[in-house]
Design a protein around this motif. Sequence first.
Motif, PDB file in Angstrom:
ATOM      1  N   ALA A  16      18.902 -29.800  15.191  1.00 25.30           N
ATOM      2  CA  ALA A  16      20.086 -29.454  14.422  1.00 25.30           C
ATOM      3  C   ALA A  16      19.548 -28.281  13.841  1.00 25.30           C
ATOM      4  O   ALA A  16      20.495 -27.016  13.735  1.00 25.30           O
ATOM      5  N   ALA A  17      18.610 -28.052  13.125  1.00 25.19           N
ATOM      6  CA  ALA A  17      18.010 -27.081  12.361  1.00 25.19           C
ATOM      7  C   ALA A  17      17.799 -25.809  13.336  1.00 25.19           C
ATOM      8  O   ALA A  17      17.933 -24.598  12.899  1.00 25.19           O
ATOM      9  N   ARG A  18      17.227 -26.004  14.259  1.00 28.03           N
ATOM     10  CA  ARG A  18      17.096 -25.139  15.422  1.00 28.03           C
ATOM     11  C   ARG A  18      18.134 -24.478  15.988  1.00 28.03           C
ATOM     12  O   ARG A  18      18.336 -23.103  15.981  1.00 28.03           O
ATOM     13  N   ALA A  19      19.367 -25.265  16.220  1.00 26.40           N
ATOM     14  CA  ALA A  19      20.691 -24.807  16.522  1.00 26.40           C
ATOM     15  C   ALA A  19      21.293 -23.753  15.572  1.00 26.40           C
ATOM     16  O   ALA A  19      21.848 -22.875  15.664  1.00 26.40           O
ATOM     17  N   ALA A  20      21.058 -24.291  14.237  1.00 23.49           N
ATOM     18  CA  ALA A  20      21.304 -23.378  13.133  1.00 23.49           C
ATOM     19  C   ALA A  20      21.130 -22.386  13.045  1.00 23.49           C
ATOM     20  O   ALA A  20      21.784 -21.199  12.694  1.00 23.49           O
ATOM     21  N   ALA A  21      19.616 -22.086  13.123  1.00 26.25           N
ATOM     22  CA  ALA A  21      19.049 -21.007  13.111  1.00 26.25           C
ATOM     23  C   ALA A  21      19.213 -19.941  13.858  1.00 26.25           C
ATOM     24  O   ALA A  21      19.458 -18.814  13.737  1.00 26.25           O
ATOM     25  N   GLU A  22      19.363 -20.255  15.353  1.00 23.91           N
ATOM     26  CA  GLU A  22      20.037 -19.609  16.536  1.00 23.91           C
ATOM     27  C   GLU A  22      21.353 -18.815  16.108  1.00 23.91           C
ATOM     28  O   GLU A  22      21.567 -17.761  16.411  1.00 23.91           O
ATOM     29  N   ARG A  23      22.102 -19.654  15.472  1.00 23.96           N
ATOM     30  CA  ARG A  23      23.626 -19.305  15.081  1.00 23.96           C
ATOM     31  C   ARG A  23      23.490 -18.287  13.985  1.00 23.96           C
ATOM     32  O   ARG A  23      24.190 -17.193  14.224  1.00 23.96           O
ATOM     33  N   THR A  24      22.741 -18.356  13.115  1.00 22.08           N
ATOM     34  CA  THR A  24      22.564 -17.319  12.241  1.00 22.08           C
ATOM     35  C   THR A  24      22.079 -16.186  12.733  1.00 22.08           C
ATOM     36  O   THR A  24      22.608 -15.132  12.265  1.00 22.08           O
ATOM     37  N   ALA A  25      20.896 -16.216  13.460  1.00 21.33           N
ATOM     38  CA  ALA A  25      20.297 -14.982  14.151  1.00 21.33           C
ATOM     39  C   ALA A  25      21.351 -14.370  14.886  1.00 21.33           C
ATOM     40  O   ALA A  25      21.515 -13.224  15.077  1.00 21.33           O
ATOM     41  N   GLY A  26      22.381 -14.916  15.672  1.00 18.87           N
ATOM     42  CA  GLY A  26      23.322 -14.225  16.358  1.00 18.87           C
ATOM     43  C   GLY A  26      24.283 -13.667  15.591  1.00 18.87           C
ATOM     44  O   GLY A  26      24.834 -12.424  15.795  1.00 18.87           O
ATOM     45  N   PHE A  27      24.605 -14.207  14.409  1.00 13.22           N
ATOM     46  CA  PHE A  27      25.578 -13.706  13.133  1.00 13.22           C
ATOM     47  C   PHE A  27      25.013 -12.262  12.914  1.00 13.22           C
ATOM     48  O   PHE A  27      25.545 -11.092  12.801  1.00 13.22           O
ATOM     49  N   TYR A  28      23.602 -12.265  12.429  1.00 14.30           N
ATOM     50  CA  TYR A  28      22.848 -11.142  11.934  1.00 14.30           C
ATOM     51  C   TYR A  28      22.748 -10.062  13.013  1.00 14.30           C
ATOM     52  O   TYR A  28      22.588  -8.846  12.452  1.00 14.30           O
ATOM     53  N   THR A  29      22.717 -10.326  14.131  1.00 14.04           N
ATOM     54  CA  THR A  29      22.119  -9.236  14.980  1.00 14.04           C
ATOM     55  C   THR A  29      23.476  -9.018  16.077  1.00 14.04           C
ATOM     56  O   THR A  29      23.416  -8.216  16.924  1.00 14.04           O
TER      57      THR A  29
END
Length: 210
Positions: free
Chosen positions: A194-207
């Motif tokens: 779950a933490a990994r999926a959240a990190a991927e969504r955050t990276a997608g938002f910032y980029t």
Amino acid sequence: MIDVTHQINAVRRSLGTRVLEAGEARVQTISQTYDTTVEDLWDACTNAERIPRWFMPISGELRLRGRYQLEGNAGGVIERCDPPKGFAATWEFGGQVSWIEVRLSPGPEGGARLELEHVAHVSDDLWEQYGPGATGVGWDLGLLGLAMHISTGAGVPPEMNTEWTKTAEYRRFVELSGDRWREASVAAGAEPEAARAAAERTAGFYTATG
């Protein structure tokens, strides 16, 4: 060129909780030691002429109980001020109120250490979707700007706010920052996938606009 890996590794990140009158809040802590004095670091963080060189334009009254406003971002009220040891302020953005505290001290091996604590009420849904990187990546970018300012004595180049966000270097910085916040989240008890999926969504938002 920015040594992305060096900057990411120079920062320490942790998560916790705190009980406030309105209920339990999430606490993010981020810190870095800089090659300067505590007095100079204090000036960089509180001088209205220096803050825009590494963070963003600021207006208002930078004094106890004064109200400040960062251009296009948060504003708030300075609630405590103890130069050159630190200050605390509200962090008001998007109709929400959270709190920041900045603490400055001599580094354990020289230099000056900045520790920033961000206390916020965050809904479980939002936390599960984006995790601590939602705000943590932004704080990492702020500490990067401060590191560049302290090391060169100059301002952050204007392209850091425009062209740099379109580069592979920026994307790598965001991804590494998000991954370190993922590690902090897991260390605080989050389920790894779950933490990994959240990190991927955050990276997608910032980029997304990079």
